[in-house]
Design a protein around this motif. Structure first.
Motif, PDB file in Angstrom:
ATOM      1  N   PRO A  60       0.809  -1.216   0.000  1.00  0.00           N
ATOM      2  CA  PRO A  60       0.000   0.000   0.000  1.00  0.00           C
ATOM      3  C   PRO A  60       0.845   1.271   0.000  1.00  0.00           C
ATOM      4  O   PRO A  60       0.545   2.218  -0.714  1.00  0.00           O
ATOM      5  CB  PRO A  60      -0.825  -0.106   1.289  1.00  0.00           C
ATOM      6  CG  PRO A  60      -0.855  -1.543   1.611  1.00  0.00           C
ATOM      7  CD  PRO A  60       0.436  -2.113   1.105  1.00  0.00           C
ATOM      8  N   ALA A  61       1.911   1.281   0.795  1.00  0.00           N
ATOM      9  CA  ALA A  61       2.764   2.474   0.857  1.00  0.00           C
ATOM     10  C   ALA A  61       3.427   2.747  -0.488  1.00  0.00           C
ATOM     11  O   ALA A  61       3.515   3.900  -0.925  1.00  0.00           O
ATOM     12  CB  ALA A  61       3.821   2.308   1.944  1.00  0.00           C
ATOM     13  N   ALA A  62       3.866   1.705  -1.163  1.00  0.00           N
ATOM     14  CA  ALA A  62       4.515   1.895  -2.462  1.00  0.00           C
ATOM     15  C   ALA A  62       3.532   2.454  -3.481  1.00  0.00           C
ATOM     16  O   ALA A  62       3.858   3.406  -4.214  1.00  0.00           O
ATOM     17  CB  ALA A  62       5.089   0.571  -2.952  1.00  0.00           C
ATOM     18  N   PHE A  63       2.323   1.900  -3.540  1.00  0.00           N
ATOM     19  CA  PHE A  63       1.318   2.408  -4.468  1.00  0.00           C
ATOM     20  C   PHE A  63       0.959   3.861  -4.163  1.00  0.00           C
ATOM     21  O   PHE A  63       0.866   4.696  -5.059  1.00  0.00           O
ATOM     22  CB  PHE A  63       0.049   1.550  -4.440  1.00  0.00           C
ATOM     23  CG  PHE A  63       0.204   0.224  -5.096  1.00  0.00           C
ATOM     24  CD1 PHE A  63       0.665   0.124  -6.394  1.00  0.00           C
ATOM     25  CD2 PHE A  63      -0.115  -0.943  -4.421  1.00  0.00           C
ATOM     26  CE1 PHE A  63       0.799  -1.110  -7.018  1.00  0.00           C
ATOM     27  CE2 PHE A  63       0.023  -2.180  -5.022  1.00  0.00           C
ATOM     28  CZ  PHE A  63       0.487  -2.259  -6.320  1.00  0.00           C
ATOM     29  N   VAL A  64       0.766   4.149  -2.887  1.00  0.00           N
ATOM     30  CA  VAL A  64       0.367   5.502  -2.491  1.00  0.00           C
ATOM     31  C   VAL A  64       1.472   6.506  -2.808  1.00  0.00           C
ATOM     32  O   VAL A  64       1.204   7.583  -3.347  1.00  0.00           O
ATOM     33  CB  VAL A  64      -0.011   5.535  -0.987  1.00  0.00           C
ATOM     34  CG1 VAL A  64      -0.107   6.952  -0.466  1.00  0.00           C
ATOM     35  CG2 VAL A  64      -1.322   4.801  -0.775  1.00  0.00           C
ATOM     36  N   ILE A  99       0.627  15.088   2.345  1.00  0.00           N
ATOM     37  CA  ILE A  99       0.435  14.325   3.584  1.00  0.00           C
ATOM     38  C   ILE A  99      -1.020  13.888   3.727  1.00  0.00           C
ATOM     39  O   ILE A  99      -1.315  12.728   4.035  1.00  0.00           O
ATOM     40  CB  ILE A  99       0.901  15.143   4.801  1.00  0.00           C
ATOM     41  CG1 ILE A  99       2.416  15.303   4.775  1.00  0.00           C
ATOM     42  CG2 ILE A  99       0.461  14.483   6.110  1.00  0.00           C
ATOM     43  CD1 ILE A  99       2.963  16.268   5.796  1.00  0.00           C
ATOM     44  N   GLY A 100      -1.952  14.797   3.504  1.00  0.00           N
ATOM     45  CA  GLY A 100      -3.378  14.470   3.633  1.00  0.00           C
ATOM     46  C   GLY A 100      -3.834  13.416   2.639  1.00  0.00           C
ATOM     47  O   GLY A 100      -4.520  12.458   3.014  1.00  0.00           O
ATOM     48  N   LEU A 101      -3.447  13.580   1.384  1.00  0.00           N
ATOM     49  CA  LEU A 101      -3.828  12.584   0.376  1.00  0.00           C
ATOM     50  C   LEU A 101      -3.191  11.228   0.662  1.00  0.00           C
ATOM     51  O   LEU A 101      -3.828  10.190   0.469  1.00  0.00           O
ATOM     52  CB  LEU A 101      -3.425  13.064  -1.019  1.00  0.00           C
ATOM     53  CG  LEU A 101      -4.237  14.210  -1.621  1.00  0.00           C
ATOM     54  CD1 LEU A 101      -3.634  14.651  -2.942  1.00  0.00           C
ATOM     55  CD2 LEU A 101      -5.688  13.811  -1.789  1.00  0.00           C
ATOM     56  N   SER A 102      -1.953  11.229   1.115  1.00  0.00           N
ATOM     57  CA  SER A 102      -1.268   9.962   1.419  1.00  0.00           C
ATOM     58  C   SER A 102      -1.937   9.223   2.570  1.00  0.00           C
ATOM     59  O   SER A 102      -2.128   8.006   2.512  1.00  0.00           O
ATOM     60  CB  SER A 102       0.201  10.217   1.746  1.00  0.00           C
ATOM     61  OG  SER A 102       0.863  10.743   0.631  1.00  0.00           O
ATOM     62  N   LEU A 103      -2.278   9.950   3.626  1.00  0.00           N
ATOM     63  CA  LEU A 103      -2.937   9.299   4.760  1.00  0.00           C
ATOM     64  C   LEU A 103      -4.304   8.745   4.367  1.00  0.00           C
ATOM     65  O   LEU A 103      -4.670   7.632   4.754  1.00  0.00           O
ATOM     66  CB  LEU A 103      -3.070  10.276   5.926  1.00  0.00           C
ATOM     67  CG  LEU A 103      -1.778  10.603   6.660  1.00  0.00           C
ATOM     68  CD1 LEU A 103      -2.015  11.686   7.704  1.00  0.00           C
ATOM     69  CD2 LEU A 103      -1.183   9.364   7.296  1.00  0.00           C
ATOM     70  N   GLY A 104      -5.054   9.507   3.606  1.00  0.00           N
ATOM     71  CA  GLY A 104      -6.363   9.028   3.161  1.00  0.00           C
ATOM     72  C   GLY A 104      -6.259   7.826   2.234  1.00  0.00           C
ATOM     73  O   GLY A 104      -7.027   6.872   2.341  1.00  0.00           O
ATOM     74  N   ALA A 105      -5.296   7.861   1.346  1.00  0.00           N
ATOM     75  CA  ALA A 105      -5.146   6.768   0.386  1.00  0.00           C
ATOM     76  C   ALA A 105      -4.551   5.507   1.017  1.00  0.00           C
ATOM     77  O   ALA A 105      -4.803   4.404   0.533  1.00  0.00           O
ATOM     78  CB  ALA A 105      -4.281   7.223  -0.784  1.00  0.00           C
ATOM     79  N   MET A 106      -3.770   5.646   2.089  1.00  0.00           N
ATOM     80  CA  MET A 106      -3.155   4.469   2.729  1.00  0.00           C
ATOM     81  C   MET A 106      -4.210   3.502   3.254  1.00  0.00           C
ATOM     82  O   MET A 106      -4.094   2.297   3.081  1.00  0.00           O
ATOM     83  CB  MET A 106      -2.242   4.891   3.885  1.00  0.00           C
ATOM     84  CG  MET A 106      -0.835   5.172   3.478  1.00  0.00           C
ATOM     85  SD  MET A 106      -0.001   3.747   2.774  1.00  0.00           S
ATOM     86  CE  MET A 106       0.092   2.678   4.184  1.00  0.00           C
ATOM     87  N   ARG A 107      -5.239   4.022   3.905  1.00  0.00           N
ATOM     88  CA  ARG A 107      -6.284   3.148   4.449  1.00  0.00           C
ATOM     89  C   ARG A 107      -7.035   2.445   3.323  1.00  0.00           C
ATOM     90  O   ARG A 107      -7.326   1.254   3.416  1.00  0.00           O
ATOM     91  CB  ARG A 107      -7.230   3.969   5.317  1.00  0.00           C
ATOM     92  CG  ARG A 107      -8.294   3.138   6.002  1.00  0.00           C
ATOM     93  CD  ARG A 107      -9.073   4.009   6.963  1.00  0.00           C
ATOM     94  NE  ARG A 107     -10.262   3.367   7.419  1.00  0.00           N
ATOM     95  CZ  ARG A 107     -10.389   2.728   8.576  1.00  0.00           C
ATOM     96  NH1 ARG A 107      -9.364   2.661   9.385  1.00  0.00           N
ATOM     97  NH2 ARG A 107     -11.526   2.171   8.917  1.00  0.00           N
ATOM     98  N   LEU A 108      -7.328   3.179   2.263  1.00  0.00           N
ATOM     99  CA  LEU A 108      -8.022   2.570   1.118  1.00  0.00           C
ATOM    100  C   LEU A 108      -7.162   1.490   0.472  1.00  0.00           C
ATOM    101  O   LEU A 108      -7.645   0.390   0.170  1.00  0.00           O
ATOM    102  CB  LEU A 108      -8.373   3.639   0.089  1.00  0.00           C
ATOM    103  CG  LEU A 108      -9.357   4.722   0.516  1.00  0.00           C
ATOM    104  CD1 LEU A 108      -9.470   5.792  -0.553  1.00  0.00           C
ATOM    105  CD2 LEU A 108     -10.705   4.115   0.827  1.00  0.00           C
ATOM    106  N   ALA A 109      -5.885   1.790   0.251  1.00  0.00           N
ATOM    107  CA  ALA A 109      -4.991   0.831  -0.412  1.00  0.00           C
ATOM    108  C   ALA A 109      -4.760  -0.405   0.446  1.00  0.00           C
ATOM    109  O   ALA A 109      -4.745  -1.529  -0.063  1.00  0.00           O
ATOM    110  CB  ALA A 109      -3.661   1.505  -0.749  1.00  0.00           C
ATOM    111  N   LYS A 110      -4.595  -0.215   1.755  1.00  0.00           N
ATOM    112  CA  LYS A 110      -4.359  -1.362   2.631  1.00  0.00           C
ATOM    113  C   LYS A 110      -5.597  -2.258   2.699  1.00  0.00           C
ATOM    114  O   LYS A 110      -5.493  -3.480   2.596  1.00  0.00           O
ATOM    115  CB  LYS A 110      -3.967  -0.885   4.031  1.00  0.00           C
ATOM    116  CG  LYS A 110      -3.529  -2.007   4.938  1.00  0.00           C
ATOM    117  CD  LYS A 110      -2.906  -1.491   6.214  1.00  0.00           C
ATOM    118  CE  LYS A 110      -2.405  -2.644   7.049  1.00  0.00           C
ATOM    119  NZ  LYS A 110      -1.685  -2.171   8.239  1.00  0.00           N
ATOM    120  N   GLY A 111      -6.770  -1.671   2.833  1.00  0.00           N
ATOM    121  CA  GLY A 111      -8.000  -2.460   2.843  1.00  0.00           C
ATOM    122  C   GLY A 111      -8.203  -3.205   1.539  1.00  0.00           C
ATOM    123  O   GLY A 111      -8.572  -4.385   1.525  1.00  0.00           O
TER     124      GLY A 111
END
Length: 131
Positions: A60-64, A99-111
């Motif tokens: 998820p971190a790599a994609f984000v 920072i905001g977009l990364s934090l929001g996208a991390m939860r989506l990508a991990k799920g």
């Protein structure tokens, strides 16, 4: 009978993309996937699925990083070429946005990656390996 066949017999089909983006259980689609912002819960409160198989790793971190970095840098370059604002304004705009977009996208990508891992039975071979 394998666990995957047993799941299909007792639970309705759950779309892994929809369940992942909604942070829901990949088996029943009802229970929560996360106990905190990014911490995976121990098990589903609705169907009891053990989430110990869930290991999204650094995916998820790599994609984000790649996707959000591309978007933010592209926008920053466009704004620089078009308007030429001072450097402090670039920092004021792009750092919080990244920072905001990364934090929001991390939860989506991990799920999403966890539910796709369950749907494609990616963890079954890993569980049988000796340590």
């Amino acid at each position: 009978m394998s666990a995957g066949a047993d799941d299909r017999a007792h639970y309705p089909h759950v779309d892994p993309v929809r369940a992942g983006l909604a942070a829901r259980c990949p088996r029943c689609g009802e229970g929560r996937l996360f106990s905190g912002f990014l911490a995976v819960d121990a098990r589903c409160e609705a169907c009891g699925l053990d989430y110990s198989f869930a290991d999204s790793g650094d995916g998820p971190a790599a994609f984000v990083i790649l996707i959000i970095g591309f978007v933010v840098v592209g926008l920053a370059l466009y704004v620089e070429v078009s308007y030429q604002p001072p450097l402090w304004l670039h920092f004021l705009i792009w750092v919080p946005l990244a920072i905001g977009l990364s934090l929001g996208a991390m939860r989506l990508a991990k799920g999403l990656l966890i539910t796709l891992q369950y749907a494609n039975k990616a963890a079954e071979g890993r569980l049988d390996r000796p340590k």
